[in-house]
Write a protein that holds these residues in place. Structure first.
Motif, PDB file in Angstrom:
ATOM      1  N   GLN A  56       0.800  -1.226   0.000  1.00  0.00           N
ATOM      2  CA  GLN A  56       0.000   0.000   0.000  1.00  0.00           C
ATOM      3  C   GLN A  56       0.837   1.283   0.000  1.00  0.00           C
ATOM      4  OE1 GLN A  56      -2.447   0.264   3.519  1.00  0.00           O
ATOM      5  NE2 GLN A  56      -0.715   0.336   4.910  1.00  0.00           N
ATOM      6  N   SER A  57       2.040   1.222   0.573  1.00  0.00           N
ATOM      7  CA  SER A  57       2.847   2.439   0.676  1.00  0.00           C
ATOM      8  C   SER A  57       3.878   2.571  -0.432  1.00  0.00           C
ATOM      9  CB  SER A  57       3.568   2.470   2.032  1.00  0.00           C
ATOM     10  OG  SER A  57       2.635   2.468   3.084  1.00  0.00           O
ATOM     11  N   GLU A  58       3.936   1.600  -1.320  1.00  0.00           N
ATOM     12  CA  GLU A  58       4.931   1.681  -2.398  1.00  0.00           C
ATOM     13  C   GLU A  58       4.627   2.882  -3.298  1.00  0.00           C
ATOM     14  OE1 GLU A  58       7.741  -0.070  -3.006  1.00  0.00           O
ATOM     15  OE2 GLU A  58       7.372  -0.889  -1.007  1.00  0.00           O
ATOM     16  N   PRO A  59       5.612   3.726  -3.547  1.00  0.00           N
ATOM     17  CA  PRO A  59       5.360   4.961  -4.294  1.00  0.00           C
ATOM     18  C   PRO A  59       5.117   4.752  -5.783  1.00  0.00           C
ATOM     19  CG  PRO A  59       7.694   4.758  -3.784  1.00  0.00           C
ATOM     20  CD  PRO A  59       7.003   3.658  -3.051  1.00  0.00           C
ATOM     21  N   VAL A  60       5.632   3.652  -6.322  1.00  0.00           N
ATOM     22  CA  VAL A  60       5.443   3.358  -7.746  1.00  0.00           C
ATOM     23  C   VAL A  60       4.400   2.258  -7.873  1.00  0.00           C
ATOM     24  CG1 VAL A  60       6.542   2.567  -9.872  1.00  0.00           C
ATOM     25  CG2 VAL A  60       7.809   4.021  -8.277  1.00  0.00           C
ATOM     26  N   PHE A  61       3.383   2.488  -8.696  1.00  0.00           N
ATOM     27  CA  PHE A  61       2.297   1.523  -8.837  1.00  0.00           C
ATOM     28  C   PHE A  61       2.818   0.179  -9.332  1.00  0.00           C
ATOM     29  CE2 PHE A  61      -1.150  -0.451 -11.366  1.00  0.00           C
ATOM     30  CZ  PHE A  61      -2.089  -0.591 -10.352  1.00  0.00           C
ATOM     31  N   VAL A  62       2.452  -0.881  -8.621  1.00  0.00           N
ATOM     32  CA  VAL A  62       2.801  -2.239  -9.032  1.00  0.00           C
ATOM     33  C   VAL A  62       1.720  -2.729  -9.992  1.00  0.00           C
ATOM     34  CG1 VAL A  62       3.166  -4.611  -8.260  1.00  0.00           C
ATOM     35  CG2 VAL A  62       4.002  -2.701  -6.867  1.00  0.00           C
ATOM     36  N   PRO A  63       2.072  -3.068 -11.227  1.00  0.00           N
ATOM     37  CA  PRO A  63       1.055  -3.487 -12.193  1.00  0.00           C
ATOM     38  C   PRO A  63       0.220  -4.657 -11.678  1.00  0.00           C
ATOM     39  CG  PRO A  63       3.151  -3.117 -13.289  1.00  0.00           C
ATOM     40  CD  PRO A  63       3.427  -3.028 -11.816  1.00  0.00           C
ATOM     41  N   THR A  64      -1.032  -4.666 -12.067  1.00  0.00           N
ATOM     42  CA  THR A  64      -1.960  -5.693 -11.607  1.00  0.00           C
ATOM     43  C   THR A  64      -1.446  -7.095 -11.895  1.00  0.00           C
ATOM     44  OG1 THR A  64      -3.774  -4.146 -12.035  1.00  0.00           O
ATOM     45  CG2 THR A  64      -4.353  -6.466 -11.758  1.00  0.00           C
ATOM     46  N   ALA A  65      -0.880  -7.303 -13.082  1.00  0.00           N
ATOM     47  CA  ALA A  65      -0.379  -8.633 -13.446  1.00  0.00           C
ATOM     48  C   ALA A  65       0.718  -9.089 -12.495  1.00  0.00           C
ATOM     49  CB  ALA A  65       0.139  -8.627 -14.883  1.00  0.00           C
ATOM     50  N   GLN A  66       1.547  -8.155 -12.012  1.00  0.00           N
ATOM     51  CA  GLN A  66       2.603  -8.529 -11.074  1.00  0.00           C
ATOM     52  C   GLN A  66       2.035  -8.849  -9.695  1.00  0.00           C
ATOM     53  OE1 GLN A  66       5.689  -5.538 -11.113  1.00  0.00           O
ATOM     54  NE2 GLN A  66       6.461  -6.207 -13.101  1.00  0.00           N
ATOM     55  N   ARG A  96      12.125  -8.702  -6.694  1.00  0.00           N
ATOM     56  CA  ARG A  96      12.263  -8.314  -8.102  1.00  0.00           C
ATOM     57  C   ARG A  96      11.159  -7.350  -8.514  1.00  0.00           C
ATOM     58  NH1 ARG A  96      13.341 -13.883  -8.502  1.00  0.00           N
ATOM     59  NH2 ARG A  96      11.321 -14.328  -9.511  1.00  0.00           N
ATOM     60  N   ILE A  97       9.957  -7.586  -8.036  1.00  0.00           N
ATOM     61  CA  ILE A  97       8.837  -6.711  -8.379  1.00  0.00           C
ATOM     62  C   ILE A  97       9.054  -5.309  -7.821  1.00  0.00           C
ATOM     63  CG2 ILE A  97       6.392  -6.283  -7.895  1.00  0.00           C
ATOM     64  CD1 ILE A  97       5.945  -9.325  -8.147  1.00  0.00           C
ATOM     65  N   ILE A  98       9.501  -5.229  -6.573  1.00  0.00           N
ATOM     66  CA  ILE A  98       9.682  -3.930  -5.919  1.00  0.00           C
ATOM     67  C   ILE A  98      10.955  -3.243  -6.403  1.00  0.00           C
ATOM     68  CG2 ILE A  98       9.975  -2.790  -3.681  1.00  0.00           C
ATOM     69  CD1 ILE A  98       7.145  -3.858  -4.317  1.00  0.00           C
ATOM     70  N   GLY A  99      11.958  -4.049  -6.749  1.00  0.00           N
ATOM     71  CA  GLY A  99      13.186  -3.473  -7.282  1.00  0.00           C
ATOM     72  C   GLY A  99      14.182  -3.000  -6.248  1.00  0.00           C
ATOM     73  N   ARG A 100      14.113  -3.558  -5.046  1.00  0.00           N
ATOM     74  CA  ARG A 100      15.100  -3.234  -4.017  1.00  0.00           C
ATOM     75  C   ARG A 100      15.195  -4.408  -3.043  1.00  0.00           C
ATOM     76  NH1 ARG A 100      10.527  -0.544  -2.160  1.00  0.00           N
ATOM     77  NH2 ARG A 100       9.919  -1.111  -0.027  1.00  0.00           N
ATOM     78  N   GLU A 101      16.241  -4.415  -2.236  1.00  0.00           N
ATOM     79  CA  GLU A 101      16.409  -5.470  -1.251  1.00  0.00           C
ATOM     80  C   GLU A 101      15.366  -5.340  -0.152  1.00  0.00           C
ATOM     81  OE1 GLU A 101      19.831  -7.324   1.751  1.00  0.00           O
ATOM     82  OE2 GLU A 101      20.253  -5.546   0.543  1.00  0.00           O
ATOM     83  N   LEU A 102      14.769  -6.471   0.211  1.00  0.00           N
ATOM     84  CA  LEU A 102      13.792  -6.503   1.291  1.00  0.00           C
ATOM     85  C   LEU A 102      14.441  -7.076   2.547  1.00  0.00           C
ATOM     86  CD1 LEU A 102      10.619  -7.665  -0.689  1.00  0.00           C
ATOM     87  CD2 LEU A 102      11.207  -5.366   0.087  1.00  0.00           C
ATOM     88  N   PRO A 103      13.855  -6.830   3.729  1.00  0.00           N
ATOM     89  CA  PRO A 103      14.532  -7.170   4.980  1.00  0.00           C
ATOM     90  C   PRO A 103      14.473  -8.635   5.402  1.00  0.00           C
ATOM     91  CG  PRO A 103      12.479  -6.032   5.447  1.00  0.00           C
ATOM     92  CD  PRO A 103      12.683  -5.973   3.956  1.00  0.00           C
ATOM     93  N   GLY A 104      13.706  -9.475   4.705  1.00  0.00           N
ATOM     94  CA  GLY A 104      13.620 -10.880   5.098  1.00  0.00           C
ATOM     95  C   GLY A 104      14.992 -11.534   5.191  1.00  0.00           C
TER      96      GLY A 104
END
Length: 317
Positions: A24-34, A287-295
């Motif tokens: 919800q807070s991602e600044p760039v819209f994630v396409p529906t297909a993704q 890959r979808i978000i385009g940055r390293e996630l904390p997991g």
């Protein structure tokens, strides 16, 4: 499966909130297909409960503008339980039309956060829930409750356990038998989790409580462990650790789903998920978000995943 720990439940149920709370807070819209591809990867990994989207104003949360399209891709999955967050009767009507299994109604335990989060007093939120409950009658769509800032408010500090119990009782009286305690601010501690659960389960034994932790201060998994020690069976998490409330200062993401499932697995608590496929889903989220996630588990792998000795250098001297 790891060694069983006395007093822990045999099974735990994880609700994946990444498609909603995580994105919800991602600044760039994630396409529906993704979004659809990510949800499918989570289904493939064995998850069956999802907070899949929210039916909110696209102006307020642009990332959720495709809520109906995302729901349409999965509404025929009879093996999945799909919920959506709704803030008002307009959102509720759209969610019912889209075919959700349940609507999640939410208000904060603190007045100030409720004003920031939904721009209305808590009492007004609760009155709106009564209208949504009437709208849902006869539709087959269940109501679930969520209490934001259940363990602390970034503007007021401590939240009294009495306030959380009273709010949960108000939800129960509106017909909600499944209520999430949201650690929106990452202010929960293991001691608070134990105290809150003991009070809530004593006073509202007919309600199932779910725990939703953010890892803002690094104790999200410790709080989940404390919940297990009290017999909690329902938890919420976000793949890769995506997320963070946009109306909380210094907010960070949710507890990662793959890390939570790993903790449960190693504690002898079954989740019905495949660890390797959860890692793949977390990597897809990156890959979808385009940055390293904390997991963490997607980086380190399970503890018994070995490596050849020649894969690292040998110390000299």
């Amino acid at each position: 499966m790891g060694r069983r720990i006395a007093g822990f439940p045999e099974q735990a149920v994880i609700t994946e909130v990444g498609p909603r709370d995580g994105l919800q807070s991602e600044p760039v819209f994630v396409p529906t297909a993704q979004k659809i591809a990510l949800i499918q990867s989570l289904l493939d990994a064995g998850l069956r409960r999802f907070e899949i989207t929210s039916f909110v104003s696209p102006r307020a949360v642009p990332q959720m503008q495709d809520a109906a399209e995302v729901m349409a891709a999965f509404r025929q999955r009879r093996d999945a339980h799909l919920t959506a967050l709704v803030p008002n009767t307009r959102g509720a009507a759209a969610a019912i039309e889209a075919g959700v299994d349940a609507m999640v109604l939410f208000a904060s335990a603190s007045e100030s956060h409720n004003l920031k989060n939904v721009n209305r007093p808590r009492a007004e939120s609760l009155r709106g829930f009564a209208e949504i409950a009437k709208l849902a009658e006869g539709t087959g769509v269940a109501l679930q409750g969520a209490i934001a800032t259940a363990f602390g408010c970034p503007f007021e500090g401590d939240v009294a356990v009495r306030a959380v119990v009273d709010q949960a009782r108000a939800y129960r009286d509106l017909g909600m038998r499944f209520i999430t305690l949201g650690d929106t601010t990452g202010m929960a501690t293991p001691a608070l989790v134990i105290e809150w659960l003991r009070a809530l389960t004593t006073e509202l034994p007919d309600v199932d409580f779910s725990l939703h932790f953010h890892n803002t201060r690094g104790v999200g998994l410790a709080c989940a462990y404390a919940g297990l020690s009290q017999g909690a069976r329902y938890f919420e998490s976000s793949i890769g650790g995506l997320g963070g409330c946009p109306f909380v200062p210094r907010a960070t993401g949710n507890v990662p789903t793959e890390d939570l499932a790993y903790l449960f697995h190693e504690s002898g608590v079954a989740t019905g998920t495949d660890p390797d496929l959860l890692i793949r889903a977390a990597q897809l989220a990156e890959r979808i978000i385009g940055r390293e996630l904390p997991g963490q588990i997607m980086k380190a792998g399970p503890r018994l995943r070995t490596a050849p000795m020649d894969s690292v250098r040998t110390a000299n001297g």
